[in-house]
Design an enzyme around this catalytic site. Structure first.
Site, PDB file in Angstrom:
ATOM      1  N   GLY A  31       0.827  -1.195   0.000  1.00 16.96           N
ATOM      2  CA  GLY A  31       0.000   0.000   0.000  1.00 16.96           C
ATOM      3  C   GLY A  31       0.861   1.244   0.000  1.00 16.96           C
TER       4      GLY A  31
ATOM      5  N   GLN B 291       2.700   9.955   1.323  1.00 22.96           N
ATOM      6  CA  GLN B 291       4.010   9.288   1.263  1.00 22.96           C
ATOM      7  C   GLN B 291       4.786   9.660   0.004  1.00 22.96           C
ATOM      8  OE1 GLN B 291       2.218   5.246   2.298  1.00 22.96           O
ATOM      9  NE2 GLN B 291       4.279   5.153   3.202  1.00 22.96           N
TER      10      GLN B 291
ATOM     11  N   CYS C 271       6.366   0.069   7.030  1.00 22.87           N
ATOM     12  CA  CYS C 271       5.871   1.224   6.290  1.00 22.87           C
ATOM     13  C   CYS C 271       6.972   1.694   5.353  1.00 22.87           C
ATOM     14  CB  CYS C 271       5.486   2.331   7.269  1.00 22.87           C
ATOM     15  SG  CYS C 271       4.876   3.824   6.461  1.00 22.87           S
ATOM     16  N   LEU C 272       6.590   2.011   4.115  1.00 26.76           N
ATOM     17  CA  LEU C 272       7.589   2.440   3.137  1.00 26.76           C
ATOM     18  C   LEU C 272       8.247   3.767   3.535  1.00 26.76           C
ATOM     19  CD1 LEU C 272       5.731   1.462  -0.157  1.00 26.76           C
ATOM     20  CD2 LEU C 272       7.536   0.200   1.040  1.00 26.76           C
TER      21      LEU C 272
ATOM     22  N   HIS D 194      -4.042   0.884   7.652  1.00 33.49           N
ATOM     23  CA  HIS D 194      -2.734   1.540   7.639  1.00 33.49           C
ATOM     24  C   HIS D 194      -2.745   2.736   6.684  1.00 33.49           C
ATOM     25  CE1 HIS D 194       1.808   1.293   7.890  1.00 33.49           C
ATOM     26  NE2 HIS D 194       1.653   2.014   6.783  1.00 33.49           N
ATOM     27  N   GLU D 195      -3.249   2.528   5.460  1.00 31.50           N
ATOM     28  CA  GLU D 195      -3.231   3.602   4.457  1.00 31.50           C
ATOM     29  C   GLU D 195      -4.196   4.722   4.831  1.00 31.50           C
ATOM     30  OE1 GLU D 195      -0.697   3.582   2.639  1.00 31.50           O
ATOM     31  OE2 GLU D 195      -0.264   1.477   3.014  1.00 31.50           O
TER      32      GLU D 195
ATOM     33  N   HIS E 218      -2.662   6.993   7.252  1.00 37.10           N
ATOM     34  CA  HIS E 218      -1.779   7.965   6.586  1.00 37.10           C
ATOM     35  C   HIS E 218      -2.560   9.189   6.114  1.00 37.10           C
ATOM     36  CE1 HIS E 218       2.307   6.475   6.312  1.00 37.10           C
ATOM     37  NE2 HIS E 218       1.900   5.285   5.927  1.00 37.10           N
TER      38      HIS E 218
END
Length: 183
Positions: free
Chosen positions: A42, A47, A104-105, A146-147, A150
């Site tokens: 994701g 991000q 997480c990226l 999670h997304e 964000h």
């Protein structure tokens, strides 16, 4: 380029997507490519330094990562509905919780155990301007949560328990030094 912590955009409460323009479509396509290159499941617009309520998810690499998926009330095969591009999501959390490891990226090489709802229902606008409602569990439910966090300026480290937050603080400081050296 994926923005790393502590960039302030990661704490932004993102703006709603209004009209679905060619720029929005291009952003979504670029985000999918960026997510895949980074081996993520994701990616949210903040991000990539864009404060919009837009995220992409693709868990099709792991067809056994959930037990069910319903789209607009109909049971579906998950892989046929990937990738997901979601805008302006509304999330309903189930009451049952489970702990699972997340990364997480925007936090390369950092992982933690996060308690989240095991089942969710989410409604969002897709790239065709349609409202879609998804009910699911497993990795897909976790990815949605999670997304969507964000998009509200919430990071997975915020969801760590108190003990984990203390222990991760030093590791995060070391990693941030490494990230600066990488840049």
């Amino acid at each position: 380029k994926i923005v790393r912590y502590p960039d302030p955009v990661l704490r932004a409460k993102c703006r709603n997507v209004g009209e679905i323009t060619p720029e929005i479509r291009t952003l979504a396509a670029d985000m999918l490519e960026t997510m895949r290159e980074a081996n993520g499941v994701g990616l949210a617009a903040p991000q990539v330094a864009v404060d919009l309520q837009l995220a992409v998810i693709d868990v099709s690499h792991n067809p056994d990562c959930l037990t069910f998926m319903k789209v607009n009330g109909e049971k579906v095969e998950m892989v046929k509905h990937m990738p997901i591009v979601l805008m302006n999501p509304q999330l309903e959390l189930g009451s049952d919780k489970e702990i699972g490891e997340e990364g997480c990226l925007s936090f390369p090489r950092l992982r933690g155990d996060i308690r989240r709802s095991s089942k969710i229902k989410v409604s969002y606008t897709d790239l065709d301007g349609q409202t879609v409602t998804v009910e699911t569990d497993g990795l897909l439910a976790r990815a949605f949560q999670h997304e969507i966090d964000h998009l509200n300026g919430i990071l997975f480290i915020d969801r760590l328990n108190a003990v984990a937050k203390v222990s991760i603080k030093r590791k995060l400081a070391r990693l941030m030094e490494e990230w600066e050296e990488d840049d």
